[in-house]
Motif scaffolding. Structure first.
Motif, PDB file in Angstrom:
ATOM      1  N   PHE A  25       0.777  -1.197  -0.078  1.00  0.00           N
ATOM      2  CA  PHE A  25      -0.116   0.084  -0.084  1.00  0.00           C
ATOM      3  C   PHE A  25       0.778   1.077  -0.051  1.00  0.00           C
ATOM      4  O   PHE A  25       2.134   1.289   0.304  1.00  0.00           O
ATOM      5  CB  PHE A  25      -0.896   0.013   0.963  1.00  0.00           C
ATOM      6  CG  PHE A  25      -0.535   0.083   2.463  1.00  0.00           C
ATOM      7  CD1 PHE A  25       0.274   1.211   3.113  1.00  0.00           C
ATOM      8  CD2 PHE A  25      -0.401  -1.204   3.316  1.00  0.00           C
ATOM      9  CE1 PHE A  25       0.605   1.196   4.420  1.00  0.00           C
ATOM     10  CE2 PHE A  25       0.531  -1.251   4.620  1.00  0.00           C
ATOM     11  CZ  PHE A  25       0.910   0.042   5.051  1.00  0.00           C
ATOM     12  N   ALA A  26       0.312   2.498  -0.406  1.00  0.00           N
ATOM     13  CA  ALA A  26       1.285   3.503  -0.746  1.00  0.00           C
ATOM     14  C   ALA A  26       0.878   4.321   0.648  1.00  0.00           C
ATOM     15  O   ALA A  26      -0.085   4.288   1.583  1.00  0.00           O
ATOM     16  CB  ALA A  26       0.669   4.470  -1.668  1.00  0.00           C
ATOM     17  N   VAL A  27       2.006   5.093   1.049  1.00  0.00           N
ATOM     18  CA  VAL A  27       1.911   5.963   2.121  1.00  0.00           C
ATOM     19  C   VAL A  27       2.242   7.438   1.799  1.00  0.00           C
ATOM     20  O   VAL A  27       3.227   7.604   0.833  1.00  0.00           O
ATOM     21  CB  VAL A  27       2.833   5.840   3.151  1.00  0.00           C
ATOM     22  CG1 VAL A  27       2.964   6.574   4.340  1.00  0.00           C
ATOM     23  CG2 VAL A  27       2.645   4.260   3.791  1.00  0.00           C
ATOM     24  N   ALA A  28       1.245   8.478   2.152  1.00  0.00           N
ATOM     25  CA  ALA A  28       1.781   9.796   1.735  1.00  0.00           C
ATOM     26  C   ALA A  28       1.558  10.831   2.966  1.00  0.00           C
ATOM     27  O   ALA A  28       1.156  10.322   3.975  1.00  0.00           O
ATOM     28  CB  ALA A  28       0.444  10.114   0.896  1.00  0.00           C
ATOM     29  N   VAL A  76       3.236  10.952  -2.286  1.00  0.00           N
ATOM     30  CA  VAL A  76       3.359   9.644  -1.884  1.00  0.00           C
ATOM     31  C   VAL A  76       4.741   9.471  -1.364  1.00  0.00           C
ATOM     32  O   VAL A  76       5.656   9.837  -2.563  1.00  0.00           O
ATOM     33  CB  VAL A  76       2.984   8.661  -3.005  1.00  0.00           C
ATOM     34  CG1 VAL A  76       3.394   7.290  -2.659  1.00  0.00           C
ATOM     35  CG2 VAL A  76       1.536   8.827  -3.392  1.00  0.00           C
ATOM     36  N   LEU A  77       5.063   9.072  -0.291  1.00  0.00           N
ATOM     37  CA  LEU A  77       6.514   8.880  -0.042  1.00  0.00           C
ATOM     38  C   LEU A  77       7.415   7.393  -0.210  1.00  0.00           C
ATOM     39  O   LEU A  77       8.133   7.266  -0.578  1.00  0.00           O
ATOM     40  CB  LEU A  77       6.455   9.117   1.662  1.00  0.00           C
ATOM     41  CG  LEU A  77       6.077  10.488   2.146  1.00  0.00           C
ATOM     42  CD1 LEU A  77       6.139  10.414   3.701  1.00  0.00           C
ATOM     43  CD2 LEU A  77       6.992  11.668   1.446  1.00  0.00           C
ATOM     44  N   ILE A 127      -3.211  -0.855   7.614  1.00  0.00           N
ATOM     45  CA  ILE A 127      -4.246  -0.312   6.725  1.00  0.00           C
ATOM     46  C   ILE A 127      -5.512   0.075   7.539  1.00  0.00           C
ATOM     47  O   ILE A 127      -5.992   1.265   7.433  1.00  0.00           O
ATOM     48  CB  ILE A 127      -4.635  -1.115   5.609  1.00  0.00           C
ATOM     49  CG1 ILE A 127      -3.572  -1.150   4.424  1.00  0.00           C
ATOM     50  CG2 ILE A 127      -5.862  -0.420   4.730  1.00  0.00           C
ATOM     51  CD1 ILE A 127      -3.611  -2.282   3.429  1.00  0.00           C
ATOM     52  N   THR A 128      -5.841  -0.802   8.348  1.00  0.00           N
ATOM     53  CA  THR A 128      -6.832  -0.545   9.310  1.00  0.00           C
ATOM     54  C   THR A 128      -6.693   0.537  10.352  1.00  0.00           C
ATOM     55  O   THR A 128      -7.688   1.422  10.545  1.00  0.00           O
ATOM     56  CB  THR A 128      -7.444  -1.698   9.898  1.00  0.00           C
ATOM     57  OG1 THR A 128      -7.729  -2.693   8.912  1.00  0.00           O
ATOM     58  CG2 THR A 128      -8.624  -1.550  10.968  1.00  0.00           C
ATOM     59  N   ASP A 129      -5.427   0.678  11.004  1.00  0.00           N
ATOM     60  CA  ASP A 129      -5.228   1.392  11.960  1.00  0.00           C
ATOM     61  C   ASP A 129      -3.759   1.603  12.029  1.00  0.00           C
ATOM     62  O   ASP A 129      -2.909   0.816  12.334  1.00  0.00           O
ATOM     63  CB  ASP A 129      -5.537   0.848  13.471  1.00  0.00           C
ATOM     64  CG  ASP A 129      -5.160   1.718  14.641  1.00  0.00           C
ATOM     65  OD1 ASP A 129      -5.233   3.008  14.298  1.00  0.00           O
ATOM     66  OD2 ASP A 129      -5.152   1.363  15.697  1.00  0.00           O
ATOM     67  N   SER A 130      -3.419   2.878  11.577  1.00  0.00           N
ATOM     68  CA  SER A 130      -2.074   3.368  11.791  1.00  0.00           C
ATOM     69  C   SER A 130      -2.239   4.918  12.353  1.00  0.00           C
ATOM     70  O   SER A 130      -1.242   5.733  11.827  1.00  0.00           O
ATOM     71  CB  SER A 130      -1.506   3.595  10.605  1.00  0.00           C
ATOM     72  OG  SER A 130      -2.157   4.288   9.205  1.00  0.00           O
ATOM     73  N   SER A 131      -3.177   5.136  13.063  1.00  0.00           N
ATOM     74  CA  SER A 131      -3.333   6.168  13.833  1.00  0.00           C
ATOM     75  C   SER A 131      -2.146   6.676  14.611  1.00  0.00           C
ATOM     76  O   SER A 131      -1.888   7.933  15.061  1.00  0.00           O
ATOM     77  CB  SER A 131      -4.512   6.341  14.630  1.00  0.00           C
ATOM     78  OG  SER A 131      -4.628   5.298  15.789  1.00  0.00           O
ATOM     79  N   ASP A 132      -1.117   5.952  14.950  1.00  0.00           N
ATOM     80  CA  ASP A 132      -0.038   6.064  15.842  1.00  0.00           C
ATOM     81  C   ASP A 132       1.217   6.901  15.062  1.00  0.00           C
ATOM     82  O   ASP A 132       2.054   7.374  15.680  1.00  0.00           O
ATOM     83  CB  ASP A 132       0.328   4.987  16.689  1.00  0.00           C
ATOM     84  CG  ASP A 132       0.635   3.881  15.945  1.00  0.00           C
ATOM     85  OD1 ASP A 132       0.193   3.680  14.825  1.00  0.00           O
ATOM     86  OD2 ASP A 132       1.516   2.939  16.375  1.00  0.00           O
ATOM     87  N   ILE A 133       0.843   6.716  13.754  1.00  0.00           N
ATOM     88  CA  ILE A 133       1.730   7.300  13.100  1.00  0.00           C
ATOM     89  C   ILE A 133       1.222   8.779  12.420  1.00  0.00           C
ATOM     90  O   ILE A 133       0.340   8.643  11.355  1.00  0.00           O
ATOM     91  CB  ILE A 133       2.185   6.441  11.675  1.00  0.00           C
ATOM     92  CG1 ILE A 133       2.703   5.208  12.121  1.00  0.00           C
ATOM     93  CG2 ILE A 133       3.192   7.241  10.896  1.00  0.00           C
ATOM     94  CD1 ILE A 133       2.982   4.266  11.002  1.00  0.00           C
ATOM     95  N   SER A 187       2.476  10.855   8.462  1.00  0.00           N
ATOM     96  CA  SER A 187       2.052  10.355   7.145  1.00  0.00           C
ATOM     97  C   SER A 187       0.720   9.407   7.351  1.00  0.00           C
ATOM     98  O   SER A 187       0.511   8.975   8.359  1.00  0.00           O
ATOM     99  CB  SER A 187       3.095   9.438   6.425  1.00  0.00           C
ATOM    100  OG  SER A 187       3.794   8.618   7.289  1.00  0.00           O
ATOM    101  N   HIS A 188       0.320   8.790   6.309  1.00  0.00           N
ATOM    102  CA  HIS A 188      -0.848   7.954   6.440  1.00  0.00           C
ATOM    103  C   HIS A 188      -1.022   7.031   5.134  1.00  0.00           C
ATOM    104  O   HIS A 188      -0.438   7.288   4.125  1.00  0.00           O
ATOM    105  CB  HIS A 188      -2.238   8.994   6.400  1.00  0.00           C
ATOM    106  CG  HIS A 188      -2.397   9.708   5.321  1.00  0.00           C
ATOM    107  ND1 HIS A 188      -1.834  10.946   4.973  1.00  0.00           N
ATOM    108  CD2 HIS A 188      -3.221   9.585   4.116  1.00  0.00           C
ATOM    109  CE1 HIS A 188      -2.285  11.657   3.785  1.00  0.00           C
ATOM    110  NE2 HIS A 188      -2.749  10.374   3.053  1.00  0.00           N
ATOM    111  N   VAL A 189      -1.820   6.087   5.240  1.00  0.00           N
ATOM    112  CA  VAL A 189      -2.141   5.130   4.276  1.00  0.00           C
ATOM    113  C   VAL A 189      -2.867   5.944   3.010  1.00  0.00           C
ATOM    114  O   VAL A 189      -4.006   6.625   3.708  1.00  0.00           O
ATOM    115  CB  VAL A 189      -2.697   3.469   4.643  1.00  0.00           C
ATOM    116  CG1 VAL A 189      -3.185   2.975   3.466  1.00  0.00           C
ATOM    117  CG2 VAL A 189      -1.795   3.133   5.621  1.00  0.00           C
TER     118      VAL A 189
END
Length: 135
Positions: free
Chosen positions: A37-40, A46-47, A100-106, A109-111
């Motif tokens: 998956f991409a991260v921006a 997109v990083l 993908i479901t939970d990356s709230s601690d980052i 950047s985000h999915v």
């Protein structure tokens, strides 16, 4: 020869390096298909990509070349998150699904929504990221 000119005997000793135990980590190579998956960042640039392959127990961050140093630095937190999953014994693709479901601690950047995909090989994903495969 005076003692001032004599080399320190410690410089002549053989050095033996031993690799210590580090944090658990997934492998960084695979020759099979990879889910990713991409991260921006906050601007939508997109990083890079987080990828995984269960067969080879491999998962890592692949920075996008055109995003420059921000992509390399931006992957640090994603790599740390992958290590957390590895320490729990989580399969790479399960780790990706949970990220993908939970990356709230980052926070930095985000999915990218809807960016989940599969590449036929890691080399194909590296090409997508704008890098030649160095495997």
């Amino acid at each position: 020869m005076t003692s001032e000119n004599r080399p320190n005997p410690r410089f002549e000793e053989d050095m033996h390096f031993q690799r210590g135990d580090g944090p658990p980590d997934y492998g960084h190579r695979t020759y099979g298909p990879v889910r990713h998956f991409a991260v921006a960042d906050e601007t939508g640039t997109v990083l890079g990509y987080v990828w995984g392959n269960d067969e080879d127990d491999a998962a890592a961050w692949e920075p996008r070349s055109s995003a420059g140093p921000r992509a390399f630095n931006g992957g640090f937190l994603w790599e740390m998150k992958l290590r957390e999953f590895k320490a729990r014994g989580t399969a790479p693709t399960v780790a990706l699904a949970e990220m993908i479901t939970d990356s709230s601690d980052i926070e930095s950047s985000h999915v990218v929504a809807g960016s989940q995909a599969e590449a036929p090989t890691l080399a194909a994903l590296k090409e997508l990221a704008g890098k030649p495969d160095t495997a």
